[in-house]
Design a protein around this motif. Structure first.
Motif, PDB file in Angstrom:
ATOM      1  N   SER A 107       0.841  -1.201   0.000  1.00  0.00           N
ATOM      2  CA  SER A 107       0.000   0.000   0.000  1.00  0.00           C
ATOM      3  C   SER A 107       0.874   1.248   0.000  1.00  0.00           C
ATOM      4  O   SER A 107       1.707   1.428   0.875  1.00  0.00           O
ATOM      5  CB  SER A 107      -0.904  -0.002   1.236  1.00  0.00           C
TER       6      SER A 107
ATOM      7  N   LEU B  63      -2.834   3.415  -2.694  1.00  0.00           N
ATOM      8  CA  LEU B  63      -2.959   2.401  -1.633  1.00  0.00           C
ATOM      9  C   LEU B  63      -2.594   1.023  -2.217  1.00  0.00           C
ATOM     10  O   LEU B  63      -1.622   0.914  -2.943  1.00  0.00           O
ATOM     11  CB  LEU B  63      -4.362   2.417  -1.019  1.00  0.00           C
ATOM     12  N   ASP B  64      -3.398  -0.023  -1.948  1.00  0.00           N
ATOM     13  CA  ASP B  64      -3.032  -1.349  -2.471  1.00  0.00           C
ATOM     14  C   ASP B  64      -3.910  -1.761  -3.642  1.00  0.00           C
ATOM     15  O   ASP B  64      -4.143  -2.946  -3.882  1.00  0.00           O
ATOM     16  CB  ASP B  64      -3.077  -2.414  -1.361  1.00  0.00           C
TER      17      ASP B  64
END
Ligand SMILES: [Zn+2]
Length: 541
Positions: free
Chosen positions: A142, A460-461
């Motif tokens: 992330s 983020l992821d």
């Protein structure tokens, strides 16, 4: 208003209630499925409940097959027992109960590879696809945009890349996959297993399975005439690796595979959810500012970040503006699209029905893909509503907070957005990029010259773990990021609705003039003969 919007978005946030209802309560939302229809109806009813007017569904046309995954499991029964992580490929047929069969790996890369497997695969579970290297996860899955990333995004690329090359390569690959499916079905293979692809920073490991059209026998697997000819499942890479290595070492492996799937119709239609806050200025209320994102998802996770996030942000934007009882000069309209994952069908369909359309290329090579993925041919056809839409704002790059906006090469917006963003700087919103960004629903608007924008978001992821995966779930959402995104998007929408003028536009697109504009200039090189003249002279000789 800036402070009121911010306060409503942060102190009175209801975004995670919408998120949980949507991504825990109505999942998965694969286009054509009964669940997506339910999500359309639920969002329509929520818009009405928060005070919107004209909440309704619009039919964008026929999609294809309705499909649901009811159960999916793969285990090894010999030489040892092992339980694996796997999911059905979208629109996979059922195995009609647990199927136990010998596993075999096939090396199919091109059509001439078919020959060596003729007559050898009947009744087997085929592993299709090379084992890839699985590296340790050493970088964070992330990430947020650092100043240096934002600086890069803000820079305009001066080298013009030809995006078409990658697309054609991709088409070739999926075309082969479809042929491989037909070959394996003709050989009476029992079922097929493919390895999960990787994600950014080696995210495609550790239980994450990416499950989209890459886990099918072709790009159009949702259409009956291109239906997956065999049960197909995607398996976690480490599980695939174990079976692969055993088979490579000539150990006999038995797998038990159970895919329970249900088809609910061959000609399902897709719908968009539409709702409004009517404008109040007698001269401007017929003009519209739009906000939205896509409501559909893939089927292995719960579509939390793709695109539950963009959906609940748009819902929260409308809730905030309703709660503040805004009296916008222009009408504010939300659109939640479906069929995005298979080709932006919902947004293009809406734009085509309301604003206009650019006819697509009928070149035979282009006909292999769906309408909106084909090359625009032109000339543009416009409808009267085209004159009345100011802009469309979209969120669909995951659940990360907003850091800026892409202008889609419309430089006229920069000074306007700079003003709007100034009071949002402390929320991390600072970057304006002239660049085009693609891959989602603002394209449908931008394609015909309507100002259509996607925000720059922290990744983020999304790229590493959640995008189209079984791990795209509620836990990947960050309440503070979503609340920030709602505050920022609501501010943009409100400003666009209150501005004296509609947002300025780019010149109308004329794809039919592109080729001549790109053709090499004539008579540039001194002494060079014209090709035509030259060949005539050759002939005379
Ligand atoms: Zn998406």
């Amino acid at each position: 208003m800036y402070q009121l919007i911010r306060n409503e978005a942060v102190a009175h946030s209801h975004i995670m209630e919408y998120a949980s209802a949507l991504v825990d309560g109505i999942v998965p939302r694969l286009t054509g499925s009964p669940n997506l229809k339910k999500a359309n109806e639920w969002t329509r009813d929520q818009f009405a409940a928060m005070g919107c007017k004209n909440a309704h569904l619009e039919d964008w046309g026929e999609f294809g097959m309705g499909w649901q995954q009811l159960a999916a499991s793969i285990r090894m029964t010999s030489p040892d027992t092992a339980v694996f992580i796997a999911q059905a490929g979208p629109w996979s047929p059922s195995t009609n109960g647990p199927l136990t069969a010998a596993a075999t790996w096939v090396d199919l890369k091109e059509e001439k590879d078919f020959d060596k497997y003729k007559g050898k695969l009947a009744g087997k579970i085929v592993l299709l696809g090379e084992m890839r290297e699985v590296k340790p996860v050493e970088k964070s899955l992330s990430t947020r945009l650092e100043e240096s990333d934002l600086k890069r995004i803000a820079g305009y690329p001066t080298r013009h890349e030809d995006g078409n090359k990658g697309w054609l390569e991709f088409l070739k690959k999926i075309e082969f996959r479809e042929k491989a499916g037909q070959f394996l079905a003709a050989e009476h293979v029992a079922a097929v297993v493919v390895p999960s692809r990787d994600g950014r920073n080696e995210g495609g490991s550790g239980g994450t399975v990416f499950d989209d059209s890459g886990a099918d026998f072709g790009w159009l697997a949702y259409r009956r005439e291109h239906a997956n000819p065999l049960p197909i499942a995607v398996m976690a890479i480490e599980n695939y690796g174990r079976v692969y290595r055993l088979l490579k070492a000539n150990v006999a492996v038995q797998l038990e595979m159970n895919l329970d799937t249900k088809f609910t119709g061959d000609h399902e239609h897709g719908f968009d959810t539409i709702a409004e806050i009517p404008g109040t200025d007698p001269n401007l209320k017929d003009e519209v500012v739009m906000v939205g994102g896509h409501l559909d998802s893939w089927a292995s996770g719960t579509g939390a970040t793709d695109n539950g996030a963009g959906t609940v942000v748009a819902m929260e934007v409308m809730r905030i503006l309703n709660a503040l009882q805004v009296k916008p000069r222009r009408t504010i309209r939300v659109g939640l699209w479906t069929g995005e994952e298979q080709g932006l069908f919902g947004s293009y369909g809406y734009v085509k029905q309301h604003f206009g359309f650019i006819p697509r290329s009928t070149d035979p090579a282009e006909l292999k893909v769906t309408e909106y993925d084909r090359k625009p041919a032109g000339p543009i056809q416009l409808l009267p509503e085209f004159q009345k839409i100011s802009a469309y704002f979209n969120v669909d790059n995951g659940g990360g907070k907003i850091r800026g906006i892409y202008l889609q090469e419309n430089a006229t917006e920069a000074p306007i957005f700079e003003q709007w963003m100034d009071p949002l700087k402390d929320l991390g919103v600072s970057t304006i990029s002239l660049r085009n960004t693609g891959g989602t629903d603002h394209e449908a608007f931008d394609a015909i010259g309507i100002p259509g924008f996607q925000f720059i978001q922290d990744g983020l992821d999304y790229g590493s773990r959640t995008h189209h995966s079984n791990m795209d779930v509620y836990e990947r959402l960050i309440p503070e990021d979503l609340a920030q995104a709602a505050a920022v998007e609501a501010t943009f929408v409100f400003n666009a609705a209150m501005r004296d003028q509609m947002l300025p536009r780019k010149p109308l697109p004329h794809p039919e003039l592109e080729e001549p504009r790109k053709a090499p200039l004539k008579g540039v090189m001194p002494g060079a003969m014209e090709a035509e003249k030259e060949s005539k002279e050759e002939k005379q000789k």
